[in-house]
Scaffold this active site. Structure first.
Site, PDB file in Angstrom:
ATOM      1  N   LYS A 205       0.878  -1.154  -0.113  1.00 21.20           N
ATOM      2  CA  LYS A 205       0.124  -0.094   0.057  1.00 21.20           C
ATOM      3  C   LYS A 205       0.945   1.222   0.011  1.00 21.20           C
ATOM      4  O   LYS A 205       2.168   1.309   0.094  1.00 21.20           O
ATOM      5  CB  LYS A 205      -1.170  -0.189   1.336  1.00 21.20           C
ATOM      6  CG  LYS A 205      -1.851  -1.296   1.117  1.00 21.20           C
ATOM      7  CD  LYS A 205      -2.900  -0.971   0.187  1.00 21.20           C
ATOM      8  CE  LYS A 205      -3.850  -2.184  -0.403  1.00 21.20           C
ATOM      9  NZ  LYS A 205      -4.248  -3.142   0.608  1.00 21.20           N
TER      10      LYS A 205
HETATM   11  C1  LIG Z   1      -5.474  -4.163   0.685  1.00 22.75           C
HETATM   12  C2  LIG Z   1      -7.005  -4.036   0.824  1.00 22.75           C
HETATM   13  C3  LIG Z   1      -7.573  -4.394   1.835  1.00 22.75           C
HETATM   14  C4  LIG Z   1      -7.433  -5.002   3.139  1.00 22.75           C
HETATM   15  O1  LIG Z   1      -5.949  -4.386   3.736  1.00 22.75           O
HETATM   16  P1  LIG Z   1      -5.282  -5.411   4.792  1.00 22.75           P
HETATM   17  O2  LIG Z   1      -4.682  -4.310   5.580  1.00 22.75           O
HETATM   18  O3  LIG Z   1      -4.430  -6.408   3.995  1.00 22.75           O
HETATM   19  O4  LIG Z   1      -6.105  -6.281   5.543  1.00 22.75           O
HETATM   20  C5  LIG Z   1      -9.047  -3.958   1.830  1.00 22.75           C
HETATM   21  N1  LIG Z   1      -9.595  -3.328   0.998  1.00 22.75           N
HETATM   22  C6  LIG Z   1      -8.776  -3.099  -0.354  1.00 22.75           C
HETATM   23  C7  LIG Z   1      -9.686  -2.375  -1.509  1.00 22.75           C
HETATM   24  C8  LIG Z   1      -7.536  -3.282  -0.358  1.00 22.75           C
HETATM   25  O5  LIG Z   1      -6.941  -3.030  -1.263  1.00 22.75           O
END
Ligand SMILES: *Cc1c(COP(=O)(O)O)cnc(C)c1O
Length: 402
Positions: A205
């Site tokens: 991210k």
């Molecule tokens: C990465 C992601 C999540 C989940 O994030 P985590 O921190 O891995 O639980 C939820 N929604 C979207 C759209 C994502 O890209």
């Protein structure tokens, strides 16, 4: 093993995503390890305070929000944060939550954790975000909440979604996993008028703690429920009713809570990643602008652009092949990998996934925009550690292959 296409030079593999972790993060993690306090403690607390201050600062201007109004709750994933937010809002069996089909399954699975049902809706093909008109059409007497996703880092149409929620008495929880930092109508995501916003610090991210997330809300009651449920349903507040001083050993279990706390080791990374978040965003915006300019004459649609003045986090840069493209999406991906370039697809829509498809009898023709986008799209690498030459390499490969 793949071999490079004959007309492309062989170079080391360019990953689809890489974290950008500096010496400051490493020193803070080492400091945490030496401190003797490795799980949730002073650094997680500091990260939460820093996050509230960062949102308040960045919001700024006429729509300024005081950091004291923002409750930030550090959790071990965005999935956990979404679960806690919906739980605190009282979502449960018999309820329905509306979200986009064009997302990762985490957005929707948390609704099922609570025994509620997911209503998937199609996207606006121009923005790839959920279409407010379809949200409104999907509302039933059981609908309790709307769960918009800011796809790729471009804010969903929040003014429209919040207006629909107000008209129908619904809660709004934003999946802001891609949206650090993004803005909507001049206001930073995290400071809008929804009930809760959840950010992700997963490895790929826009900032990372390895695994982690942040739940942000304004309502102190929602915040306090989420804090209790984050750690086993443990509360020390009950004691306060009877005496001023709570002994350090005393706690009460008020619910069967979860184990969703963020460690200080992870928070140590977050403290420094957050300080770099605006610089990271500026670097990704430069890459996005280059892709947009240098791919403009190819038979593809580049990533949707934000309205003037609206900040895009550029977590993803999806392109969609046009009908005029001479190459199929799948072979383009294969040939890019063969040329040593990592790409991905965001997303295989939920209506195509066996669990969601079979549970609700979903058909591709009910989600024509998401389906069409999915069949033609690929996401190009866009991250701060890419060099100018890396970006040129992606552009050149696409130009040659197309
Ligand atoms: C990465 C992601 C999540 C989940 O994030 P985590 O921190 O891995 O639980 C939820 N929604 C979207 C759209 C994502 O890209």
């Amino acid at each position: 093993m793949s071999t490079p296409a004959p007309d492309l030079p062989f170079l080391p593999f360019l990953p689809f995503a890489l974290p950008d972790i500096g010496e400051e993060e490493i020193a803070e993690v080492v400091d945490t390890l030496r401190s003797g306090w490795v799980t949730t403690g002073p650094k997680a607390k500091r990260f939460e305070a820093d996050f509230a201050a960062w949102l308040a600062d960045a919001a700024g201007g006429p729509s300024a929000v005081a950091s004291s109004e923002l409750h930030c709750i550090a959790v071990n994933s965005a999935t956990a944060g979404l679960h806690l937010a919906l739980e605190a809002l009282g979502i449960g069996p018999g309820d329905e939550v509306i979200t986009t089909t064009h997302t990762f399954t985490a957005t929707a699975e948390v609704v099922r954790y609570l025994g509620a049902e997911v209503r998937l809706v199609d996207i606006d093909p121009a923005t790839l975000n959920l279409d407010p008109a379809l949200v409104e059409a999907a509302i039933t007497p059981r609908t309790k909440a709307i769960l918009p996703v800011h796809y790729g880092g471009l804010a969903a149409d929040m003014p429209a979604i919040l207006a629909i929620a107000r008209r129908h008495g619904l809660k709004v929880v934003e999946d802001a996993a891609h949206a650090l930092p993004s803005s909507s109508a001049g206001r930073l995501v995290g400071t809008l008028d929804s009930d809760a916003t959840v950010f992700s610090f997963y490895a790929n991210k826009t900032m990372t703690t390895g695994e982690g997330g942040m739940l942000v809300c304004r309502d102190p009651a929602l915040a306090s429920r989420a804090r209790v449920m984050r750690l086993h349903g443990m509360s020390r507040d009950a004691f306060d009713r009877f005496t001023a001083t709570v002994p350090s050993w005393y706690y009460e279990i008020v619910a069967p809570g979860f184990k969703y706390n963020l460690t200080d080791i992870a928070a140590a990374l977050g403290i420094h990643q957050l300080r770099k978040a605006h610089r990271f965003a500026a670097q990704r915006a430069v890459i996005a602008a280059r892709y947009r300019a240098e791919l403009a004459d190819l038979p593809l649609t580049t990533a949707p652009q934000p309205p003037a003045g609206q900040q895009h986090a550029w977590h993803l840069f999806p392109v969609r092949l046009s009908d005029a493209a001479a190459i199929h999406r799948d072979s383009l991906i294969e040939r890019l990998f063969a040329a040593g370039i990592g790409v991905s697809v965001h997303y295989i829509p939920l209506h195509q996934q066996p669990y969601w498809r079979d549970r609700h009898g979903l058909r591709a023709e009910d989600f024509p925009h998401s389906q069409r986008a999915y069949e033609r799209m690929l996401s190009l690498p866009i991250y701060t550690r890419m060099t100018e030459a890396d970006v040129s390499r992606v552009v050149d490969a696409l130009r040659r292959l197309m």
